[in-house]
Write an enzyme that holds these catalytic residues in place. Structure first.
Site, PDB file in Angstrom:
ATOM      1  N   LYS A  54       0.841  -1.200   0.000  1.00  0.00           N
ATOM      2  CA  LYS A  54       0.000   0.000   0.000  1.00  0.00           C
ATOM      3  C   LYS A  54       0.874   1.247   0.000  1.00  0.00           C
ATOM      4  CE  LYS A  54      -0.449  -0.137   5.041  1.00  0.00           C
ATOM      5  NZ  LYS A  54      -1.377  -0.169   6.180  1.00  0.00           N
ATOM      6  N   ARG A 151     -10.200   0.394  15.468  1.00  0.00           N
ATOM      7  CA  ARG A 151     -10.013   1.012  14.163  1.00  0.00           C
ATOM      8  C   ARG A 151     -11.022   0.327  13.267  1.00  0.00           C
ATOM      9  NH1 ARG A 151      -4.168   1.409  11.147  1.00  0.00           N
ATOM     10  NH2 ARG A 151      -4.641  -0.789  10.810  1.00  0.00           N
ATOM     11  N   TYR A 273      16.636  30.326   8.967  1.00  0.00           N
ATOM     12  CA  TYR A 273      15.529  31.173   9.408  1.00  0.00           C
ATOM     13  C   TYR A 273      15.510  31.361  10.923  1.00  0.00           C
ATOM     14  CZ  TYR A 273      13.012  31.199   4.922  1.00  0.00           C
ATOM     15  OH  TYR A 273      12.626  31.394   3.619  1.00  0.00           O
TER      16      TYR A 273
END
Length: 393
Positions: A54, A151, A273
C-alpha cells in the site's frame, strides 16, 4: 560519439545522467527488498507470507517493488485502495490482491474485472457486498475483525454472530478473516495476548476459512501469532518493526541530496531562518538541495522547532566517512549541514550527502523528527530522481 566541435550535433541526453546530476536522489535496492521478504517468509514458519504494498509500496514504487516481490514468490498482496490493486494486477497476474479499504458503490465492477478481493470492515460494507454478489455472482471477499484496536472491523460479537448466521447468501464467499495488533511492536504488551485470545475465538467461529493476524511486528512474536497468512510491510522495506531491538532487515532505500554550496561562517554568526542556531566556532556549512518539500521534514531541524526543546539532537547526514549534523531550520528546498569536521579536501560542491540509508538508518532519522520510518518513507516527495537496483544487477 557526438561531434562536440559542432554544438548543434550534440545530443544532451547522451551527455547527462539524470541520476548523477539530480538535486535529490533515491536508490532503491530491490535485491534487499526481495531478501527481506524471504526472511519474513522464513520467520513466518508454516504460514504463507503476503506482501503489503500500500501507499505506493511504502513510497518506493508499486510497479517495481510489486514486480520484484512477485518474482520472489509472493502470491498474496495487500493494498489500501482499489486503484492500487488495479495497477498491481499488471505486475502480479495471478496473485490474490486484497483491498484494505473495502468496496463502495460504483467500484464493484473494478473488483470483478481485475480479480480484487475487498476487505469488508463494517455492517454497511457487508450488506452492500452481499447485494452485489447476489446480483452479479460469487466473488471472494475478506472480513476485517476488530479485536481491540478500535479502528476498522466488525466487533467481536458481531463477527461471531455473523459466522453463525445460516441465512447469509450462498454467493457470499469469505476467503480470509483478519485482524490487526495494536501493540505488536511492543513484545511485552499485554494487549498482544488479549488480542490473540480474541482472534482465536474468531478463528474457531470461522472454521475452514484462512486467518491472518500478524503484520511485520506480529511475525516476530512467534508461531502462535502466525495463523495461515502473515502480512509483512515495513520490515520488507528495511524499517524497524519492533521497538528496542536491533533491526535485522537490510536497508532498501538510500536518500541523498546534492551539495549546492560549501560556505565558511564565523563563530557567533547564526544559521537559517530565525537565527536559531548560533555557531560556537568558525565553521564550514554545506547547503544541500533537499527540504521538507522532499519529505525531509522540518521537525528534523537542528534548532528552532518545538521538538528540540524536549529532544536534543536533530538529524544527521553522512559524507566522506563522517556523520554531519543538521544545523538551523530545514526549509522547503534546502537543508544545512555542519561539515567542519570533514577534511576540506574530502568534499566539494556537487557531492552528495546521505540523508538516510546504509550509514544513517532510516529509523534513526525518523526518531530525530519525532516520528517513525513508515512516515518518513511514505512522505518522500516527487523530486527525487530514482534508481532501482534489481537483484540481477
Amino acid at each position: 560519439m557526438p561531434d562536440t566541435a559542432n554544438p548543434d550535433s550534440i545530443d544532451l541526453d547522451e551527455l547527462i545522467d539524470e541520476f548523477d546530476t539530480a538535486p535529490a536522489r533515491l536508490t532503491i535496492d530491490l535485491g534487499a527488498l526481495a531478501d527481506n521478504w524471504r526472511e519474513m517468509a522464513r520467520s513466518s514458519g508454516s504460514a504463507r507470507t503476503a506482501a503489503v504494498v500500500k501507499a505506493d509500496a511504502y513510497g518506493l514504487g508499486l510497479e517495481d517493488c510489486g514486480t520484484v516481490l512477485y518474482k520472489a514468490g509472493a502470491r498474496d498482496f495487500f493494498v489500501a485502495v482499489v486503484q492500487e490493486g488495479v495497477t498491481l494486477r499488471t505486475y502480479a497476474p495471478d496473485a490474490r490482491i486484497y483491498v484494505l479499504s473495502g468496496v463502495w458503490p460504483g467500484q464493484e465492477a473494478l473488483f470483478y474485472e481485475h480479480g480484487l478481493v475487498p476487505v469488508l470492515a463494517s455492517e454497511e460494507q457487508l450488506a452492500f457486498w452481499m447485494s452485489v454478489t447476489a446480483e452479479h455472482g460469487d466473488h471472494p471477499c475478506a472480513l476485517q475483525i476488530d479485536t481491540g484496536f478500535n479502528r476498522l472491523g466488525l466487533g467481536l460479537d458481531e463477527a461471531i454472530a455473523f459466522a453463525d448466521d445460516v441465512s447469509r447468501p450462498a454467493s457470499f464467499s469469505p476467503v480470509l478473516v483478519l485482524s490487526h495488533l495494536q501493540s505488536g511492536d511492543t513484545p511485552n504488551s499485554p494487549a498482544n495476548e488479549q488480542q490473540l485470545q480474541a482472534f482465536r475465538r474468531v478463528a474457531e467461529a470461522f472454521e475452514g476459512i484462512e486467518c491472518s493476524l500478524s503484520a511485520s511486528a506480529g511475525i516476530f512474536l512467534g508461531p502462535d501469532y502466525h495463523f495461515d497468512l502473515t502480512r509483512p510491510g515495513i520490515a520488507v522495506y528495511g524499517g524497524e518493526a519492533v521497538n528496542g531491538v536491533p533491526n535485522p532487515m537490510k536497508p532498501v532505500a538510500t536518500a541523498e541530496a546534492r551539495i549546492i554550496q560549501i560556505r565558511d561562517a564565523k563563530q557567533g554568526e547564526t544559521v537559517s531562518y530565525g537565527g536559531t542556531h548560533r555557531l560556537t566556532r568558525d565553521s564550514r556549512l554545506a547547503i544541500v538541495s533537499a527540504g521538507y518539500a522532499d519529505g525531509y521534514m522540518r521537525a528534523l531541524s537542528g534548532s528552532g522547532v518545538p521538538l528540540r526543546q524536549t529532544q536534543g539532537e536533530g538529524a544527521f547526514g553522512f559524507i566522506a566517512g563522517h556523520k554531519v549534523p543538521v544545523v538551523g531550520r530545514i526549509t522547503m528546498d534546502l537543508t544545512i549541514f555542519d561539515v567542519t569536521d570533514v577534511p576540506q579536501n574530502a568534499i566539494a560542491a556537487g557531492d552528495y550527502i546521505e540523508l538516510f540509508g546504509h550509514n544513517i538508518p532510516l529509523d534513526d532519522v525518523a526518531r530525530a523528527g519525532g516520528t517513525i520510518g513508515y512516515e518518513l518513507l511514505t512522505s518522500l516527495g516527487l523530486r527525487y530522481e530514482r534508481r532501482y537496483i534489481y537483484p540481477d544487477d
